[in-house]
Write an enzyme that holds these catalytic residues in place. Structure first.
Site, PDB file in Angstrom:
ATOM      1  CE  LYS A  91      -4.439   1.075   0.386  1.00 36.67           C
ATOM      2  NZ  LYS A  91      -5.562   0.422  -0.269  1.00 36.67           N
ATOM      3  N   GLY A 191     -24.117   3.454   3.339  1.00 40.21           N
ATOM      4  CA  GLY A 191     -23.203   4.039   2.348  1.00 40.21           C
ATOM      5  C   GLY A 191     -23.577   3.597   0.949  1.00 40.21           C
ATOM      6  CB  VAL A 192     -25.972   4.381  -1.470  1.00 38.40           C
ATOM      7  CG1 VAL A 192     -26.756   3.237  -0.887  1.00 38.40           C
ATOM      8  CG2 VAL A 192     -26.489   5.716  -0.926  1.00 38.40           C
ATOM      9  N   GLY A 193     -22.284   4.823  -2.021  1.00 37.09           N
ATOM     10  CA  GLY A 193     -21.334   5.411  -2.966  1.00 37.09           C
ATOM     11  C   GLY A 193     -21.174   4.449  -4.132  1.00 37.09           C
ATOM     12  CB  VAL A 195     -18.896  -0.566  -3.105  1.00 41.59           C
ATOM     13  CG1 VAL A 195     -19.252  -1.995  -2.740  1.00 41.59           C
ATOM     14  CG2 VAL A 195     -17.463  -0.483  -3.585  1.00 41.59           C
TER      15      VAL A 195
HETATM   16  P1  NAD Z   1     -17.474   5.939  -1.901  1.00 39.66           P
HETATM   17  O1  NAD Z   1     -16.726   7.093  -1.300  1.00 39.66           O
HETATM   18  O2  NAD Z   1     -17.901   6.013  -3.316  1.00 39.66           O
HETATM   19  O3  NAD Z   1     -18.781   5.618  -1.025  1.00 39.66           O
HETATM   20  C1  NAD Z   1     -18.826   5.673   0.357  1.00 39.66           C
HETATM   21  C2  NAD Z   1     -20.183   6.253   0.735  1.00 39.66           C
HETATM   22  O4  NAD Z   1     -20.360   6.154   2.138  1.00 39.66           O
HETATM   23  C3  NAD Z   1     -20.337   7.734   0.381  1.00 39.66           C
HETATM   24  O5  NAD Z   1     -21.543   7.922  -0.321  1.00 39.66           O
HETATM   25  C4  NAD Z   1     -20.348   8.441   1.738  1.00 39.66           C
HETATM   26  O6  NAD Z   1     -21.145   9.611   1.727  1.00 39.66           O
HETATM   27  C5  NAD Z   1     -20.940   7.359   2.611  1.00 39.66           C
HETATM   28  N1  NAD Z   1     -20.631   7.464   4.042  1.00 39.66           N
HETATM   29  C6  NAD Z   1     -19.470   7.786   4.647  1.00 39.66           C
HETATM   30  N2  NAD Z   1     -19.594   7.708   5.989  1.00 39.66           N
HETATM   31  C7  NAD Z   1     -20.867   7.315   6.237  1.00 39.66           C
HETATM   32  C8  NAD Z   1     -21.617   7.046   7.410  1.00 39.66           C
HETATM   33  N3  NAD Z   1     -21.071   7.159   8.606  1.00 39.66           N
HETATM   34  N4  NAD Z   1     -22.902   6.641   7.292  1.00 39.66           N
HETATM   35  C9  NAD Z   1     -23.466   6.517   6.074  1.00 39.66           C
HETATM   36  N5  NAD Z   1     -22.804   6.753   4.918  1.00 39.66           N
HETATM   37  C10 NAD Z   1     -21.539   7.160   5.004  1.00 39.66           C
HETATM   38  O7  NAD Z   1     -16.533   4.669  -1.653  1.00 39.66           O
HETATM   39  P2  NAD Z   1     -16.652   3.232  -2.307  1.00 39.66           P
HETATM   40  O8  NAD Z   1     -15.651   3.127  -3.407  1.00 39.66           O
HETATM   41  O9  NAD Z   1     -18.064   2.890  -2.567  1.00 39.66           O
HETATM   42  O10 NAD Z   1     -16.101   2.330  -1.114  1.00 39.66           O
HETATM   43  C11 NAD Z   1     -16.923   2.032   0.001  1.00 39.66           C
HETATM   44  C12 NAD Z   1     -16.153   1.140   0.961  1.00 39.66           C
HETATM   45  O11 NAD Z   1     -15.755  -0.043   0.290  1.00 39.66           O
HETATM   46  C13 NAD Z   1     -14.858   1.772   1.503  1.00 39.66           C
HETATM   47  O12 NAD Z   1     -14.666   1.323   2.821  1.00 39.66           O
HETATM   48  C14 NAD Z   1     -13.782   1.203   0.604  1.00 39.66           C
HETATM   49  O13 NAD Z   1     -12.532   1.162   1.258  1.00 39.66           O
HETATM   50  C15 NAD Z   1     -14.340  -0.204   0.367  1.00 39.66           C
HETATM   51  N6  NAD Z   1     -13.858  -0.825  -0.866  1.00 39.66           N
HETATM   52  C16 NAD Z   1     -14.116  -0.266  -2.080  1.00 39.66           C
HETATM   53  C17 NAD Z   1     -13.671  -0.907  -3.239  1.00 39.66           C
HETATM   54  C18 NAD Z   1     -13.968  -0.335  -4.606  1.00 39.66           C
HETATM   55  O14 NAD Z   1     -13.778  -1.067  -5.598  1.00 39.66           O
HETATM   56  N7  NAD Z   1     -14.446   0.888  -4.725  1.00 39.66           N
HETATM   57  C19 NAD Z   1     -12.929  -2.109  -3.145  1.00 39.66           C
HETATM   58  C20 NAD Z   1     -12.714  -2.672  -1.880  1.00 39.66           C
HETATM   59  C21 NAD Z   1     -13.176  -2.016  -0.740  1.00 39.66           C
END
Ligand code: NAD
Length: 366
Positions: A91, A191-193, A195
């Site tokens: 990392k 969290g609806v980002g 993933v």
């Molecule tokens: P993202 O930033 O697109 O989405 C995260 C979402 O969570 C955002 O919409 C944010 O507003 C929301 N959020 C943050 N804190 C919150 C809370 N306390 N309560 C409710 N919502 C909250 O990120 P992502 O790419 O979707 O990743 C999400 C998680 O998955 C992270 O922990 C990341 O490390 C993990 N992850 C992602 C991937 C990937 O391919 N993107 C791969 C492995 C792990």
């Protein structure tokens, strides 16, 4: 290798921390002209070169950055190993403000540092880094993945990650409910980002009763409207009457405060480091009879995607087939945990370590 409570690391000096967590190498990178301050941690290369994203963050202290990079790189070792990838764990963290410091020169200087490691570390996107940044880094090093599709890369890995999480949820449901049909199951997604939203799409297609929450009101409303799902205030998700809790936001959402409030039968989500303290909170869930799908296993779709991209000839279908195996692996881990009366996180680490130990011995280092 013994399982350590990373979050309760007592040591602060670099060498004692590395001795505790078993890293092979930690590289400090500094460039005065561009203001670059980076740390690259190579945890384990027994199965192959270390791969893991670069995170850019305005860390409050160098100690905080060091702790983060050491903890995250160790997690990548287990994630790659359990996913059957011929990769190790690494990392990188960039210390600074992503909005103002990320210039072309800055990113290319960082690429040069990666190149100087001759392939022991391969980078990809993580927090505050995107495919465009990877393009600049790739101008100075070939040890970069997560490139845009226009450059022969796999593009955004989030849909693959969401697919793996979905497989993990189904496998855990099979173990707990005796069926992996999610139709009618009440599922809370935090969290609806990237993933979370792809996951919600799959769950809705299977007629699950989904409730979502997000700190961004705007995002939450948009996703709720798009998929016709319910919403709930961010802190109330833990008290929701649900069968499945799926944390897809940030880490540490399973802790002293939240675990006693959970009413679900299982937890399976995409966020990294969901258990605030691996052993303590894994055991708290176990004591409450809540089955936990290890995060680093079920969110491995992303690393499977970028790992396949690095091997060359990226093939989306092959990536999805590989990710689908998360279902069987998850079931094996849950069975092992039950048999040995240990937490599923411990069982997953045990399985990952076994592969590192066995395959690491027969593999010819390249
Ligand atoms: P993202 O930033 O697109 O989405 C995260 C979402 O969570 C955002 O919409 C944010 O507003 C929301 N959020 C943050 N804190 C919150 C809370 N306390 N309560 C409710 N919502 C909250 O990120 P992502 O790419 O979707 O990743 C999400 C998680 O998955 C992270 O922990 C990341 O490390 C993990 N992850 C992602 C991937 C990937 O391919 N993107 C791969 C492995 C792990």
């Amino acid at each position: 290798m013994e399982i350590k409570e990373v979050q309760s690391l007592k040591s602060e000096g670099l060498f004692s921390m590395v001795a505790e967590l078993g890293h092979e190498q930690v590289v400090h990178c500094y460039d005065e002209a561009t203001g670059l301050k980076a740390l690259i941690a190579i945890h384990n290369t027994a199965l192959g070169p270390s791969l893991g994203g670069t995170r850019m963050w305005n860390y409050a202290s160098e100690q905080e950055a060091l702790t983060d990079v050491l903890r995250l790189s160790r997690g990548m070792t287990f994630k790659a190993a359990i996913s059957g990838l011929n990769l190790g764990g690494g990392k990188a963290v960039l210390i600074g403000d992503a909005k103002t410091m990320k210039t072309e020169a800055y990113l290319r200087r960082f690429g040069k540092f990666i190149q100087s490691l001759s392939g022991k570390y391969i980078t990809a996107e993580d927090v505050n880094m995107n495919t465009a940044d990877m393009e600049y880094i790739s101008m100075e090093t070939k040890y970069v993945t997560g490139l845009p599709e226009s450059m022969g890369g796999g593009g955004d890995p989030s849909p693959v990650t969401a697919y793996g999480v979905y497989m993990g949820i189904k496998a855990t449901a099979k173990k707990v409910f005796g069926t992996d049909d999610l139709g009618g199951k009440k599922i809370g997604v935090q969290g609806v980002g990237q993933v979370g939203s792809y996951l919600v799409e799959r769950l809705v297609k299977e007629n699950a009763k989904v409730t979502i929450t997000d700190i961004s009101e705007e995002k939450m409303k948009a996703i709720a409207k798009r998929f016709g799902v319910d919403t709930i205030d961010q802190d109330k998700i833990y008290d929701l009457d649900m069968d499945i809790y799926s944390p897809c936001a940030l880490g540490a959402s399973l802790n002293d405060d939240t675990i006693p409030r959970l009413k679900c039968a299982l937890v399976a989500g995409g966020a990294n480091n969901q258990l605030k303290e691996e052993l303590k909170h894994g055991n708290m869930l176990l004591d409450r009879g809540i089955v936990y799908a290890p995060d680093f296993l079920i969110n491995a779709g992303g690393v499977i995607s970028v790992g396949n991209e690095f091997y060359g000839n990226y093939n989306r279908e092959r990536v999805y087939r590989h990710t689908e195996k998360i279902y069987d692996t998850c079931l094996s881990i849950l069975n092992l945990a039950e048999k040995e009366k240990i937490t599923s996180q411990e069982a997953a680490i045990k399985m990952a370590e076994k592969r590192i130990e066995e395959v690491g011995k027969v593999r010819i280092p390249r």
